[in-house]
Scaffold this active site. Structure first.
Site, PDB file in Angstrom:
ATOM      1  N   CYS A 173       0.745  -1.192  -0.034  1.00  8.68           N
ATOM      2  CA  CYS A 173       0.138   0.062   0.007  1.00  8.68           C
ATOM      3  C   CYS A 173       0.956   1.262  -0.098  1.00  8.68           C
ATOM      4  O   CYS A 173       0.265   2.241  -0.222  1.00  8.68           O
ATOM      5  CB  CYS A 173      -0.844   0.051   1.200  1.00  8.68           C
ATOM      6  SG  CYS A 173      -2.269  -1.417   1.100  1.00  8.68           S
ATOM      7  N   HIS A 212      -2.757   7.428   2.898  1.00  8.72           N
ATOM      8  CA  HIS A 212      -3.376   6.053   2.573  1.00  8.72           C
ATOM      9  C   HIS A 212      -4.633   5.628   3.267  1.00  8.72           C
ATOM     10  O   HIS A 212      -4.609   5.668   4.314  1.00  8.72           O
ATOM     11  CB  HIS A 212      -2.201   4.851   2.655  1.00  8.72           C
ATOM     12  CG  HIS A 212      -2.785   3.508   2.387  1.00  8.72           C
ATOM     13  ND1 HIS A 212      -3.497   3.137   1.247  1.00  8.72           N
ATOM     14  CD2 HIS A 212      -2.998   2.429   3.153  1.00  8.72           C
ATOM     15  CE1 HIS A 212      -3.771   1.765   1.465  1.00  8.72           C
ATOM     16  NE2 HIS A 212      -3.551   1.636   2.531  1.00  8.72           N
ATOM     17  N   ASN A 243     -10.242   0.430   0.959  1.00 12.72           N
ATOM     18  CA  ASN A 243      -8.916   0.608   0.844  1.00 12.72           C
ATOM     19  C   ASN A 243      -8.569  -0.127  -0.368  1.00 12.72           C
ATOM     20  O   ASN A 243      -8.598  -1.454  -0.602  1.00 12.72           O
ATOM     21  CB  ASN A 243      -7.884  -0.249   2.053  1.00 12.72           C
ATOM     22  CG  ASN A 243      -6.778  -0.558   2.079  1.00 12.72           C
ATOM     23  OD1 ASN A 243      -6.160   0.206   1.176  1.00 12.72           O
ATOM     24  ND2 ASN A 243      -6.011  -0.880   3.152  1.00 12.72           N
TER      25      ASN A 243
END
Ligand code: COA
Length: 351
Positions: free
Chosen positions: A120, A262, A292
């Site tokens: 990520c 993020h 996400n």
């Protein structure tokens, strides 16, 4: 030895194009609750997520990446770049990388093309890589795409992870410019700690546990995460990394107009913002709508904010990411003079 390198300063990477793309299929919490032992209230309270987007069968990461890349090139008003970087944890296949096929489908065959795999944190690592290519004069224009299709690696029956992740892609175009102009990217902070490699994993499919043997347990082929521990690391690492990048830039937290973390989950975003002393209004969050989306999450959140005209030329932005590895990273930039991009999920209503 001279104390400084002679000659002109290296070019800075300047943001000049931006776009995002998510698949059309919306999966709501209610739909997940029909097949998993979960409910809307649990998901919203623990993660802040209301819905996520999921690819259709056969739709691959490169398909989303090509769409986002094409829109970003149009946003930059260009059809040529020297390098294409795709940040992803869900490449179309283990070999070859996804970036060359994306480049070819965008009419960019001949450009350097490679993937960045930092889970990520991939977009921030990719941003630093692109800035390095530009600073070294190996490239004057770079297309960087963060794209992930976690629905292809998460067990659909795994309630802990199926509720968190969504699919999407976001892309930026960077050009060579000056560090003082709006849109200039940098300074950075990047880091990792592989001692915690087991917190976020897909066990099989690599040289440690090849799938080709046919002996792979079903669970080993799927994404696994120790959510509680990841949560603690994410808050600590993101806050520390953000502080380092701010210090390198000579900025104070209160100088930041938009904090773009993020989009791991809303509680993590708010905890990091609070740790930095930033009011929640300055924290860009779209995790409620897209979940996400891995390496796509920061460019998608940037596109969302720009489409809503929240960002103005000269605004100061702080990007911070965290992911498997463990990896983490932060970057600062100022906002360029850039036409507002199309909204990445217009069907959700006008921005
Ligand atoms: N619906 C209902 N209950 C669920 C559930 C779901 N979708 N997923 C897990 N649970 C259950 C667990 O089984 C557990 O039950 P038990 O107490 O009977 O064992 C209970 O909820 C609490 O689980 P726990 O893991 O402690 O929950 P949590 O409050 O830590 O929230 C996460 C779980 C995953 C939302 C949270 O840990 C988190 O956000 N972690 C970070 C994840 C992340 O952002 N990763 C990406 C980083 S790049």
């Amino acid at each position: 030895m001279p104390s400084s390198v002679p000659g002109p300063p290296p070019p800075a990477a300047v943001l000049c194009g931006l776009a995002g793309r998510v698949p059309s299929r919306v999966v709501t919490n209610a739909e997940l609750a029909e097949r998993l032992d979960t409910d809307d209230a649990w998901i919203r309270t623990r993660t802040g997520i209301r819905s996520r987007r999921v690819v259709a069968p056969g739709q691959a990461t490169s398909d989303l990446a090509v769409d986002a890349g094409r829109l970003a090139l149009a946003s930059a008003g260009t059809d040529s770049v020297d390098a294409v970087i795709v940040a992803t944890t869900t490449p179309d296949r283990p070999c070859p990388a996804t970036a060359p096929v994306v480049a070819a489908r965008l009419g960019l065959a001949g450009a350097a093309a490679f993937d960045v795999h930092a889970v990520c944190t991939g977009f921030v690592y990719g941003l630093a890589t692109a800035a390095g290519l530009i600073a070294s004069r190996a490239a004057t224009r770079v297309l960087l795409i963060g794209a992930d299709t976690y629905s292809t690696i998460v067990d659909p029956l795994d309630r802990a992870n199926a509720v968190i992740f969504g699919d999407g892609a976001g892309a930026v175009v960077l050009r060579a410019g000056h560090s003082g102009e709006p849109g200039a990217v940098g300074h950075f902070d990047l880091g990792s700690d592989g001692a915690h490699e087991d917190l976020i994993t897909v066990a099989a499919g690599g040289s440690r546990l090849p799938t080709a043997t046919g002996e792979t347990a079903r669970a080993d082929a799927y994404f696994a995460m120790r959510g509680n521990e990841v949560y603690r690391h994410a808050v600590l690492r993101m806050a520390a990394s953000a502080r380092t990048a701010l210090t390198r830039a000579g900025w104070q937290a209160e100088d930041v107009d938009h904090f773009v973390p993020h989009q791991a989950n809303l509680r993590i975003l708010h905890a990091v913002a609070e740790d930095l002393g930033l009011p929640r209004e300055r924290c860009v969050a779209n995790v409620d709508t897209v979940g996400n989306t891995g390496a796509a999450s920061i460019p998608l959140a940037l596109t969302d904010a720009a489409a809503r005209r929240r960002t103005r030329p000269g605004d100061r932005l702080l990007l911070t990411a965290f992911g498997g590895g463990l990896t983490w990273g932060s970057a600062v930039l100022t906002w360029p003079r850039l036409a507002a991009p199309a909204h990445p999920y217009p069907e959700e209503g006008p921005p």
